[in-house]
Design a protein around this motif. Structure first.
Motif, PDB file in Angstrom:
ATOM      1  N   SER A 112       0.830  -1.207   0.000  1.00 15.98           N
ATOM      2  CA  SER A 112       0.000   0.000   0.000  1.00 15.98           C
ATOM      3  C   SER A 112       0.859   1.249   0.000  1.00 15.98           C
ATOM      4  O   SER A 112       1.867   1.314   0.705  1.00 15.98           O
ATOM      5  CB  SER A 112      -0.914   0.029   1.233  1.00 15.98           C
ATOM      6  OG  SER A 112      -1.944  -0.919   1.149  1.00 15.98           O
ATOM      7  N   PHE A 113       0.416   2.236  -0.769  1.00 17.10           N
ATOM      8  CA  PHE A 113       1.054   3.551  -0.766  1.00 17.10           C
ATOM      9  C   PHE A 113       0.025   4.580  -0.327  1.00 17.10           C
ATOM     10  O   PHE A 113      -1.118   4.574  -0.798  1.00 17.10           O
ATOM     11  CB  PHE A 113       1.574   3.909  -2.162  1.00 17.10           C
ATOM     12  CG  PHE A 113       2.016   5.345  -2.270  1.00 17.10           C
ATOM     13  CD1 PHE A 113       3.192   5.767  -1.673  1.00 17.10           C
ATOM     14  CD2 PHE A 113       1.231   6.272  -2.941  1.00 17.10           C
ATOM     15  CE1 PHE A 113       3.592   7.095  -1.748  1.00 17.10           C
ATOM     16  CE2 PHE A 113       1.621   7.601  -3.027  1.00 17.10           C
ATOM     17  CZ  PHE A 113       2.809   8.012  -2.428  1.00 17.10           C
ATOM     18  N   LEU A 118      -3.761   7.645   5.726  1.00 10.20           N
ATOM     19  CA  LEU A 118      -3.127   6.375   6.063  1.00 10.20           C
ATOM     20  C   LEU A 118      -3.811   5.216   5.353  1.00 10.20           C
ATOM     21  O   LEU A 118      -5.040   5.188   5.236  1.00 10.20           O
ATOM     22  CB  LEU A 118      -3.216   6.128   7.574  1.00 10.20           C
ATOM     23  CG  LEU A 118      -2.149   6.760   8.443  1.00 10.20           C
ATOM     24  CD1 LEU A 118      -2.576   6.702   9.904  1.00 10.20           C
ATOM     25  CD2 LEU A 118      -0.811   6.041   8.265  1.00 10.20           C
ATOM     26  N   PRO A 119      -3.050   4.223   4.881  1.00 10.63           N
ATOM     27  CA  PRO A 119      -3.668   3.018   4.332  1.00 10.63           C
ATOM     28  C   PRO A 119      -4.610   2.380   5.349  1.00 10.63           C
ATOM     29  O   PRO A 119      -4.375   2.437   6.561  1.00 10.63           O
ATOM     30  CB  PRO A 119      -2.463   2.118   4.036  1.00 10.63           C
ATOM     31  CG  PRO A 119      -1.332   3.068   3.811  1.00 10.63           C
ATOM     32  CD  PRO A 119      -1.573   4.196   4.770  1.00 10.63           C
ATOM     33  N   ARG A 162       1.713 -14.219   5.583  1.00 14.11           N
ATOM     34  CA  ARG A 162       1.293 -13.026   4.865  1.00 14.11           C
ATOM     35  C   ARG A 162       2.393 -11.973   4.974  1.00 14.11           C
ATOM     36  O   ARG A 162       3.102 -11.907   5.973  1.00 14.11           O
ATOM     37  CB  ARG A 162      -0.002 -12.445   5.438  1.00 14.11           C
ATOM     38  CG  ARG A 162      -1.233 -13.295   5.186  1.00 14.11           C
ATOM     39  CD  ARG A 162      -2.464 -12.599   5.739  1.00 14.11           C
ATOM     40  NE  ARG A 162      -3.648 -13.405   5.613  1.00 14.11           N
ATOM     41  CZ  ARG A 162      -4.469 -13.376   4.567  1.00 14.11           C
ATOM     42  NH1 ARG A 162      -4.222 -12.560   3.560  1.00 14.11           N
ATOM     43  NH2 ARG A 162      -5.536 -14.139   4.518  1.00 14.11           N
ATOM     44  N   GLU A 163       2.511 -11.139   3.960  1.00 13.36           N
ATOM     45  CA  GLU A 163       3.506 -10.067   3.957  1.00 13.36           C
ATOM     46  C   GLU A 163       2.821  -8.768   3.577  1.00 13.36           C
ATOM     47  O   GLU A 163       2.041  -8.716   2.622  1.00 13.36           O
ATOM     48  CB  GLU A 163       4.614 -10.386   2.953  1.00 13.36           C
ATOM     49  CG  GLU A 163       5.717  -9.349   2.904  1.00 13.36           C
ATOM     50  CD  GLU A 163       6.771  -9.671   1.855  1.00 13.36           C
ATOM     51  OE1 GLU A 163       7.617  -8.796   1.596  1.00 13.36           O
ATOM     52  OE2 GLU A 163       6.716 -10.781   1.283  1.00 13.36           O
ATOM     53  N   SER A 164       3.089  -7.715   4.348  1.00 14.88           N
ATOM     54  CA  SER A 164       2.497  -6.406   4.086  1.00 14.88           C
ATOM     55  C   SER A 164       3.603  -5.369   3.996  1.00 14.88           C
ATOM     56  O   SER A 164       4.483  -5.316   4.859  1.00 14.88           O
ATOM     57  CB  SER A 164       1.522  -6.011   5.201  1.00 14.88           C
ATOM     58  OG  SER A 164       0.485  -6.963   5.344  1.00 14.88           O
ATOM     59  N   ALA A 165       3.561  -4.539   2.956  1.00 13.19           N
ATOM     60  CA  ALA A 165       4.542  -3.469   2.776  1.00 13.19           C
ATOM     61  C   ALA A 165       3.791  -2.157   2.598  1.00 13.19           C
ATOM     62  O   ALA A 165       2.842  -2.075   1.811  1.00 13.19           O
ATOM     63  CB  ALA A 165       5.418  -3.748   1.557  1.00 13.19           C
ATOM     64  N   PHE A 166       4.206  -1.135   3.345  1.00 10.84           N
ATOM     65  CA  PHE A 166       3.564   0.168   3.297  1.00 10.84           C
ATOM     66  C   PHE A 166       4.612   1.244   3.048  1.00 10.84           C
ATOM     67  O   PHE A 166       5.687   1.214   3.645  1.00 10.84           O
ATOM     68  CB  PHE A 166       2.838   0.474   4.613  1.00 10.84           C
ATOM     69  CG  PHE A 166       1.806  -0.540   4.994  1.00 10.84           C
ATOM     70  CD1 PHE A 166       0.521  -0.485   4.466  1.00 10.84           C
ATOM     71  CD2 PHE A 166       2.117  -1.561   5.877  1.00 10.84           C
ATOM     72  CE1 PHE A 166      -0.428  -1.425   4.810  1.00 10.84           C
ATOM     73  CE2 PHE A 166       1.168  -2.509   6.239  1.00 10.84           C
ATOM     74  CZ  PHE A 166      -0.102  -2.448   5.701  1.00 10.84           C
ATOM     75  N   ARG A 200       6.617  -4.376   6.534  1.00  7.80           N
ATOM     76  CA  ARG A 200       7.712  -3.480   6.169  1.00  7.80           C
ATOM     77  C   ARG A 200       7.107  -2.094   5.982  1.00  7.80           C
ATOM     78  O   ARG A 200       6.225  -1.898   5.146  1.00  7.80           O
ATOM     79  CB  ARG A 200       8.382  -3.958   4.878  1.00  7.80           C
ATOM     80  CG  ARG A 200       9.525  -3.067   4.371  1.00  7.80           C
ATOM     81  CD  ARG A 200      10.216  -3.773   3.208  1.00  7.80           C
ATOM     82  NE  ARG A 200      11.091  -2.909   2.433  1.00  7.80           N
ATOM     83  CZ  ARG A 200      12.334  -2.572   2.765  1.00  7.80           C
ATOM     84  NH1 ARG A 200      12.846  -3.026   3.904  1.00  7.80           N
ATOM     85  NH2 ARG A 200      13.069  -1.793   1.988  1.00  7.80           N
ATOM     86  N   LEU A 201       7.576  -1.138   6.781  1.00  7.65           N
ATOM     87  CA  LEU A 201       7.023   0.216   6.759  1.00  7.65           C
ATOM     88  C   LEU A 201       8.095   1.209   6.348  1.00  7.65           C
ATOM     89  O   LEU A 201       9.148   1.309   6.988  1.00  7.65           O
ATOM     90  CB  LEU A 201       6.472   0.594   8.138  1.00  7.65           C
ATOM     91  CG  LEU A 201       5.971   2.041   8.299  1.00  7.65           C
ATOM     92  CD1 LEU A 201       4.795   2.310   7.368  1.00  7.65           C
ATOM     93  CD2 LEU A 201       5.584   2.310   9.750  1.00  7.65           C
ATOM     94  N   GLY A 202       7.839   1.941   5.278  1.00 12.57           N
ATOM     95  CA  GLY A 202       8.750   2.965   4.804  1.00 12.57           C
ATOM     96  C   GLY A 202       8.071   4.320   4.753  1.00 12.57           C
ATOM     97  O   GLY A 202       6.853   4.404   4.596  1.00 12.57           O
TER      98      GLY A 202
END
Length: 283
Positions: A112-113, A118-119, A162-166, A200-202
């Motif tokens: 999510s971007f 916020l997502p 599960r993998e989540s990247a923001f 993973r949060l960027g």
């Protein structure tokens, strides 16, 4: 009660689900045979997505429909496309939760971007309450149900496998509804989520130039679908070219972001600013 278009979408979905059941196929098998994502089959059958003519033809071939039945479902699609889209008092979760919900639930990789808001998977209950409460004709009951559904879905962040990247712009962290106290609680949640092994949060700090102008937020579900945020709702697409384009955009934002200790330091700095605002408000 929904619009004429929504009612015809449901009718098309019910008919396709009946044909799939008659053929003895699961949604997953039908999706594989048709060469589309499983979330697409689910959303079409539940009246939450209008298939393109190409997708409908793929489903018809996968179901081995005879010509008269193919024409029947084509006519149902035409009826959807020509129907009125006027809606009578939509509930917030119908426009904001629906498009994303099933796609996220079935995905093992969610990216999510966010550029202003916020997502959904990161929102605290109170932050989400302001998001849903800003929808036209929102009622307290509808907002409560929408918030509960959003919070329940966030349990997926903790599931193994599960993998989540923001990736967020710093503007997301500094665009606040409600009160500074609400944002302090929200930022504290981000600190907790950032520590998860499945997340993973960027963040794109304001001191860095963005690689692409961020026009809106979006969420990629596996490599099969993208959900794009608009002013009024969210639009889901499984068009392969569109998904690939958003994947490339996400990779550019991801490469420009900071992670780990730099994100935690940034979150703490923003929290300090909100504490100052909170103190000023209570004097």
């Amino acid at each position: 009660m929904g619009s004429e278009r929504q009612e015809r979408m449901k009718a098309l979905g019910v008919r396709l689900r009946g044909l799939r059941t008659e053929a003895g196929l699961t949604g997953a098998v039908l999706a594989h045979r048709a060469g589309v994502g499983q979330p697409t089959v689910s959303k079409v059958e539940n009246g939450r997505m209008v298939p393109s003519a190409d997708v409908l033809d793929r489903l018809a071939r996968a179901l081995d429909l005879d010509e008269s039945t193919r024409q029947e479902v084509r006519d149902l699609l035409v009826a959807v496309e020509t129907a009125s889209d006027a809606v009578e008092a939509p509930e917030p979760q119908a426009s904001v939760v629906g498009a994303l919900d099933e796609a996220v639930r079935s995905a093992r990789l969610v990216r999510s971007f966010g550029c202003v808001v916020l997502p959904a998977m990161l929102q605290s209950a109170e932050y989400a309450r302001h998001v849903f409460g800003s929808a036209p004709d929102a009622t307290p009951e509808a907002v409560g149900r929408a918030v509960a559904a959003r919070v329940e879905r966030q349990s997926l962040l903790y599931e193994p496998g599960r993998e989540s990247a923001f990736v967020l712009t710093e503007a997301v962290l500094r665009t606040w509804p409600g009160s500074p106290a609400l944002m302090l609680a929200q930022l504290d949640r981000l600190l907790a989520v950032e520590s998860l092994s499945t997340v993973r949060l960027g963040v794109l700090p304001w001191r860095r130039a963005v690689p692409v102008m961020p026009r809106h937020g979006f969420t990629l579900c596996d490599r099969a679908a993208v959900v794009v945020e608009t002013f009024r709702n969210e639009r889901a697409s499984d068009d392969s070219a569109e998904v690939v384009a958003y994947e490339e955009t996400f990779r550019q934002f991801e490469a420009a972001a900071v992670y780990g200790s730099e994100v935690r330091e940034l979150l703490l700095r923003v929290m300090a600013d909100f504490r100052d605002l909170d103190s000023s408000a209570t004097r």
